[in-house]
Design an enzyme around this catalytic site. Structure first.
Site, PDB file in Angstrom:
ATOM      1  N   CYS A  27     -12.797  47.496  52.804  1.00  0.00           N
ATOM      2  CA  CYS A  27     -13.589  46.819  53.836  1.00  0.00           C
ATOM      3  C   CYS A  27     -13.564  47.562  55.168  1.00  0.00           C
ATOM      4  CB  CYS A  27     -13.095  45.396  54.035  1.00  0.00           C
ATOM      5  SG  CYS A  27     -13.516  44.321  52.658  1.00  0.00           S
ATOM      6  N   GLY A  31     -26.424  44.629  36.133  1.00  0.00           N
ATOM      7  CA  GLY A  31     -26.010  45.440  37.265  1.00  0.00           C
ATOM      8  C   GLY A  31     -26.994  46.547  37.539  1.00  0.00           C
ATOM      9  N   ASP A  68     -19.568  33.589  55.210  1.00  0.00           N
ATOM     10  CA  ASP A  68     -19.175  34.506  54.146  1.00  0.00           C
ATOM     11  C   ASP A  68     -20.277  34.676  53.113  1.00  0.00           C
ATOM     12  OD1 ASP A  68     -16.338  34.909  54.932  1.00  0.00           O
ATOM     13  OD2 ASP A  68     -16.370  32.736  54.782  1.00  0.00           O
ATOM     14  N   HIS A  77     -22.840  33.606  60.762  1.00  0.00           N
ATOM     15  CA  HIS A  77     -22.057  34.756  60.275  1.00  0.00           C
ATOM     16  C   HIS A  77     -21.100  34.319  59.179  1.00  0.00           C
ATOM     17  CE1 HIS A  77     -23.046  37.975  63.278  1.00  0.00           C
ATOM     18  NE2 HIS A  77     -23.698  36.931  63.714  1.00  0.00           N
ATOM     19  N   ASP A 117     -15.753  35.603  48.769  1.00  0.00           N
ATOM     20  CA  ASP A 117     -16.667  34.885  49.664  1.00  0.00           C
ATOM     21  C   ASP A 117     -17.170  33.573  49.039  1.00  0.00           C
ATOM     22  OD1 ASP A 117     -16.607  36.460  51.993  1.00  0.00           O
ATOM     23  OD2 ASP A 117     -18.000  37.907  51.129  1.00  0.00           O
TER      24      ASP A 117
END
Ligand code: CO
Ligand code: CO
Ligand code: CO
Length: 347
Positions: free
Chosen positions: A14, A135, A47, A45, A87
Site C-alpha cells: 500500500c 480476472g 473503504d 472517502h 475493505d
C-alpha cells in the site's frame, strides 16, 4: 534469473499508492453519479462503495492491487488478497465473489512465479469464503496483484467512515509497523523475526474483527492501509465531523518498529501521508518524532480501527483478543469537533 519479488520495487504494498493529496486533486474531476440506491460513494472517502439492491440487500464493491511487499510469490498473493478483501470487512460486509487483477512481466519472470502468486491469492480467498470467478491480465513490470471484490451487506447495517460519534472509544485490531519493517528489510536492518511477524499480520484476514463488529452493532470503522493510522483516522474524522484523539503510547507496535524508525527506516509514503495530514492535526506538546512518523506509516493489510460506544470497549477488546486478534487495544476516543480533526498525543 532473479525471482526475488521485493528487489523489483521501490515501494511495495500500500505504500505504492498515490499520495492522499494527489488523490484529492484527481477526485475533483470525477463526477459523482446521482442515484438513491448509492448508499456510500467516494464522498466520505470510504473503504468501498455500497449499492442497494433491495430493502434487505446491498452490494459492497472494492478493489485494491499493488506491487510486491515480500520476496516470496505465494506470500505476496496471500497478502494482496487479504488486503483487497479487507475493505469489504471494514464496511461490515461478507465477501462473496471476486476477480483477479494481474500485471505480470511474462518475459522477465518464469510463469511458475505467476502461478504461485495466484495460488496464494486463491488460498486466501478460500479462507474468506470468497469465490474468484474471473480476472484480467496485463504484461507489466514490476508485477502487481490484487482483487476486485463484491460483498453482501444489509442496507441498515453498513459500517462507514461517517459513523464515528462523540463519546466513542477507538479500538485498533492489529499492531503497526509493516511499512517501517519492510523499509528496514530493504536496507538490511530488519531482523528475520520482525519481517516474519509483519508478514503474518499482513496475511491475517479482518474477518473475525468484522464478525465482532456486526455482533455488537458497530456503526463506524475503517481499515488501516496506505495512509497510515493517522491518515485513515483523519478521513474518518472528516466524514463524521468529529475530532479523533489518538494516544500513540497505547498503540501496539510489531517487534522492533520503534527502533527501526529511530534508525531512519521511514519510507517516503510516510512523509507524503504526514504532508497530507499535518494541516488538520494537532500534535501534543513535545510529541515524540518516531511515534509521529509511526502514526503516518503506510500499512499494508492493516487492522480495523473501530468506533465503540463507551462502556462496551473492554468487552469488545476481549472478544477481539479471544478471536485471535491478540494485539487489539483501546488507542483513543472521539469528541465533538474541536479546532482540528485529529489530535495526536503520546502521553
Ligand atoms: Co480501506
Ligand atoms: Co482500499
Ligand atoms: Co468504511
Amino acid at each position: 534469473m532473479n525471482t526475488d519479488l521485493l528487489q523489483m520495487v521501490d515501494a511495495g504494498g500500500c505504500s505504492a499508492k498515490l499520495s492522499p493529496r494527489q488523490l484529492d486533486e484527481i477526485l475533483k474531476y470525477l463526477p459523482l453519479p446521482d442515484d438513491p440506491n448509492i448508499l456510500v460513494d467516494i464522498d466520505t472517502h470510504d473503504d468501498a462503495g455500497v449499492y442497494r439492491v433491495n430493502d434487505d440487500l446491498a452490494l459492497v464493491f472494492t478493489t485494491d492491487f499493488f506491487p510486491p511487499v515480500c520476496s516470496d510469490p505465494y506470500e505476496f498473493g496471500q497478502i494482496a488478497a487479504a488486503n483487497s478483501i479487507s475493505d469489504v470487512y471494514a464496511m461490515g460486509g461478507d465477501p462473496v465473489v471476486a476477480l483477479n487483477l494481474m500485471m505480470f512481466p511474462a518475459s522477465k519472470l518464469p510463469i511458475e512465479v505467476f502461478a504461485e502468486i495466484l495460488k496464494g491469492g486463491s488460498d486466501m480467498a478460500a479462507e474468506a469464503g470468497l469465490r474468484i470467478i474471473g480476472g484480467h491480465t496485463i504484461d507489466d513490470f514490476p508485477p502487481k496483484y490484487g482483487l476486485a471484490v463484491v460483498g453482501y451487506v444489509h442496507p441498515q447495517k453498513i459500517i462507514t467512515n461517517a459513523g464515528a460519534r462523540p463519546g466513542d472509544s477507538l479500538i485498533l485490531t492489529k499492531p503497526l509497523g509493516t511499512g517501517i519493517i519492510l523499509a528496514g528489510q530493504k536496507l538490511g536492518l530488519s531482523s528475520a523475526e520482525d519481517v516474519s511477524a509483519a508478514k503474518s499480520i499482513m496475511k491475517q484476514l479482518n474477518r473475525s474483527g468484522a464478525d465482532i463488529m456486526r455482533k455488537n452493532n458497530i456503526k463506524g470503522a475503517t481499515d488501516i492501509t496506505g495512509y497510515g493510522l493517522a491518515g485513515h483516522a483523519l478521513k474518518m474524522a472528516r466524514a463524521s465531523h468529529v475530532t479523533i484523539n489518538l494516544n500513540m503510547k497505547e498503540v501496539p507496535l510489531i517487534g522492533n518498529t520503534y527502533r527501526l524508525a529511530d534508525e531512519g527506516c521511514i519510507p517516503g509514503a510516510s512523509f507524503r501521508n504526514l504532508d497530507f495530514g499535518e494541516p488538520d492535526t494537532f500534535f501534543g506538546d513535545k510529541m515524540d518524532y518516531n511515534l509521529k512518523m509511526i502514526a503516518f506509516d503506510a500499512q499494508t493489510s492493516g487492522g480495523l480501527l473501530i468506533c465503540v460506544p463507551s462502556g462496551a470497549e473492554k468487552k469488545i477488546v476481549s472478544e477481539l483478543r479471544n478471536a485471535g486478534l491478540a494485539s487489539s487495544s483501546i488507542i483513543g476516543y472521539v469528541t465533538e469537533f474541536n479546532k482540528q480533526y485529529l489530535h495526536l498525543n503520546d502521553a
